[in-house]
Design a protein around this motif. Structure first.
Motif, PDB file in Angstrom:
ATOM      1  N   PHE A   1       5.195  12.710  -0.868  1.00 18.51           N
ATOM      2  CA  PHE A   1       4.575  11.759  -1.778  1.00 18.51           C
ATOM      3  C   PHE A   1       5.530  10.648  -2.149  1.00 18.51           C
ATOM      4  O   PHE A   1       6.721  10.874  -2.333  1.00 18.51           O
ATOM      5  CB  PHE A   1       4.106  12.483  -3.047  1.00 18.51           C
ATOM      6  N   ALA A   2       5.009   9.445  -2.234  1.00 15.74           N
ATOM      7  CA  ALA A   2       5.795   8.336  -2.759  1.00 15.74           C
ATOM      8  C   ALA A   2       4.844   7.455  -3.542  1.00 15.74           C
ATOM      9  O   ALA A   2       3.886   6.919  -2.986  1.00 15.74           O
ATOM     10  CB  ALA A   2       6.451   7.550  -1.621  1.00 15.74           C
ATOM     11  N   GLY A   3       5.094   7.319  -4.829  1.00 15.29           N
ATOM     12  CA  GLY A   3       4.211   6.491  -5.630  1.00 15.29           C
ATOM     13  C   GLY A   3       4.432   6.783  -7.093  1.00 15.29           C
ATOM     14  O   GLY A   3       5.267   7.605  -7.460  1.00 15.29           O
ATOM     15  N   ARG A   4       3.693   6.127  -7.908  1.00 12.44           N
ATOM     16  CA  ARG A   4       3.832   6.317  -9.341  1.00 12.44           C
ATOM     17  C   ARG A   4       2.792   7.304  -9.862  1.00 12.44           C
ATOM     18  O   ARG A   4       1.697   7.414  -9.314  1.00 12.44           O
ATOM     19  CB  ARG A   4       3.673   4.979 -10.073  1.00 12.44           C
TER      20      ARG A   4
ATOM     21  N   ARG B   1       0.847   8.141  -0.043  1.00 13.79           N
ATOM     22  CA  ARG B   1       1.630   6.995  -0.447  1.00 13.79           C
ATOM     23  C   ARG B   1       0.725   6.129  -1.313  1.00 13.79           C
ATOM     24  O   ARG B   1      -0.255   5.584  -0.815  1.00 13.79           O
ATOM     25  CB  ARG B   1       2.093   6.239   0.791  1.00 13.79           C
TER      26      ARG B   1
END
Lengths: 104, 133, 179
Positions: free
Chosen positions: B115-118, B99
């Motif tokens: 996954f979490a994000g830019r 993250r």
């Protein structure tokens, strides 16, 4: 040999501009403009002005048709609109309502 | 070799040897900032910034929570909470749980990773698609 | 190509909305919207300026738009995407380029708007950006101050539970005190 195939379960609302053949098995609402051949198969629905080269219709076309070559309505075709083409064939069993202009 | 300022890391050798990666084993828990010149492999749990010049590996089962995470190549198979800034490639394996934002020369994510994000890769879209956001 | 599938040829441009349930192979240019209850393949020379929804989406070309899949998104080498990616599984191969927000673990929205936020399968997923996308939470200004922290759900309908995105404890109280 077709290069673009709009499958039976596909609907396009808008403009299709192709520098290649187009085969329509599904639905187009809007505008269809092909540089080469256009085939509207049985079961297909085209609610659009159609322009292109040689055309073969076995499905439904509602709109004005302009061809640089020939337009063929096969048995089972339903065409409502004006057709402008050098040659036109309307088979027995085809439905057609519109003007034909062969003075191209 | 990395130097960790934390109570549980007293056993790490003091003298850096760039050919040997530092390994924080599975049983190690650190709270504090880690920095160093060489490669670092985290198999335990770290809460704190990690800034290394070499490559960073976060093993499966490892946990890393940081505000600043900088390394050359970053390979993640465990859990990371925090932005990742790499001067090399960033690779998330199938068991990774990350993250945070990823920045690197090349980002790859194996299917199965969470996954979490830019992700901000540097490239241009072809002309026909206009200016990118 | 599986029979029954569609192909948008390399010399074809479509401006408008494409919907349907066939698999589709995009080799040309699509501008507008592409929502398919089937697999979507974006070839290396394809260019898409549209949000893309599909079941499984494999990208080798260029997309300017958000991508949401019910099953998986795969960016292969050559892919260039500016936009967000959302799917239960996301894979980005070496050479697949993206600039945007990427989130695994949720089905893409599009056919199922009710899949808004509740799928939490132990994935440590940040809910704040997800909430922003699914259903913009009503701004805090509307809530009376007495409900400082953890009960925002009443006025917000389908926003995800307890994670209050940004406010630190005491901020609201501090703000009203100033007035």
């Amino acid at each position: 040999m077709a290069s673009t195939v709009i499958g039976a379960n596909i609907t396009i609302e808008g403009e299709v501009i192709a520098d290649e053949d187009v085969v329509v098995q599904g639905t187009i609402r809007g505008k269809l403009s092909a540089k080469d051949g256009v085939v509207v198969e049985a079961g297909a629905v085209v609610e659009a002005d159609v322009s292109g080269g040689p055309m073969t219709f076995a499905g439904q076309v509602t709109g004005n048709v302009t061809s640089t070559d020939r337009v063929e309505l096969q048995s089972g075709a339903r065409v409502i609109g004006n057709v402008k083409a050098a040659r036109i064939t309307i088979a027995d069993g085809a439905h057609f309502k519109g003007n034909v202009d062969m003075d191209v | 070799m990395a130097q960790a300022k934390a109570s549980s890391a007293r056993h790490l050798p003091a003298r850096p040897r760039s050919s040997d990666p530092a390994v924080l084993g599975a049983g190690v828990r650190i709270r504090g900032r880690i920095s160093g010149e060489g490669d670092l492999s985290i198999l335990g749990s770290v809460e704190g910034d990690v800034v290394v010049r070499g490559d960073l590996n976060v093993g499966e089962g490892a946990r890393l929570e940081s505000e600043v995470l900088e390394a050359h190549a970053v390979t993640i198979a465990g859990e990371v909470n925090g932005d990742v800034t790499a001067s090399g490639p960033v690779r998330l394996g199938a068991t990774a749980r990350v993250r945070g934002d990823l920045k690197g020369t090349e980002i790859s994510i194996e299917e199965g990773a969470q996954f979490a994000g830019r992700i901000e890769a540097d490239f241009e879209l072809p002309a026909g698609l206009g200016k990118s956001r | 190509m599986a029979s029954g599938g569609s192909v948008i040829g390399p010399e074809t441009r479509i401006r408008g909305r494409i919907t349907g349930s066939d698999d589709i192979d995009v080799r040309g240019h699509v501008e507008g919207e592409l929502t398919i209850a089937g697999d979507v393949r974006v070839d290396s020379a394809a260019t898409i300026a549209a949000n893309v929804h599909g079941r499984r989406i494999v990208v080798r070309g260029a997309i300017k738009g958000d991508i949401a899949a019910d099953e998986a998104i795969t960016l292969e080498e050559g892919a260039r995407v500016v936009g967000d990616l959302r799917a239960p599984r996301v894979a980005i191969a070496k050479g697949g380029l993206v600039r945007g927000y990427v989130e695994t673990g949720h089905a893409g929205e599009g056919h199922r708007p009710k899949a808004a936020a509740q799928t939490k399968k132990a994935a440590p997923v940040h809910h704040a950006p997800a909430a922003k996308h699914h259903a913009p939470p009503k701004p805090a200004a509307k809530v009376t101050v007495s409900k400082a922290a953890p009960k925002p759900a009443a006025s917000r309908g389908k926003a995800p539970p307890p994670v209050v995105p940004v406010l630190k404890k005491g901020t609201k109280a501090a703000l009203t005190k100033k007035r």
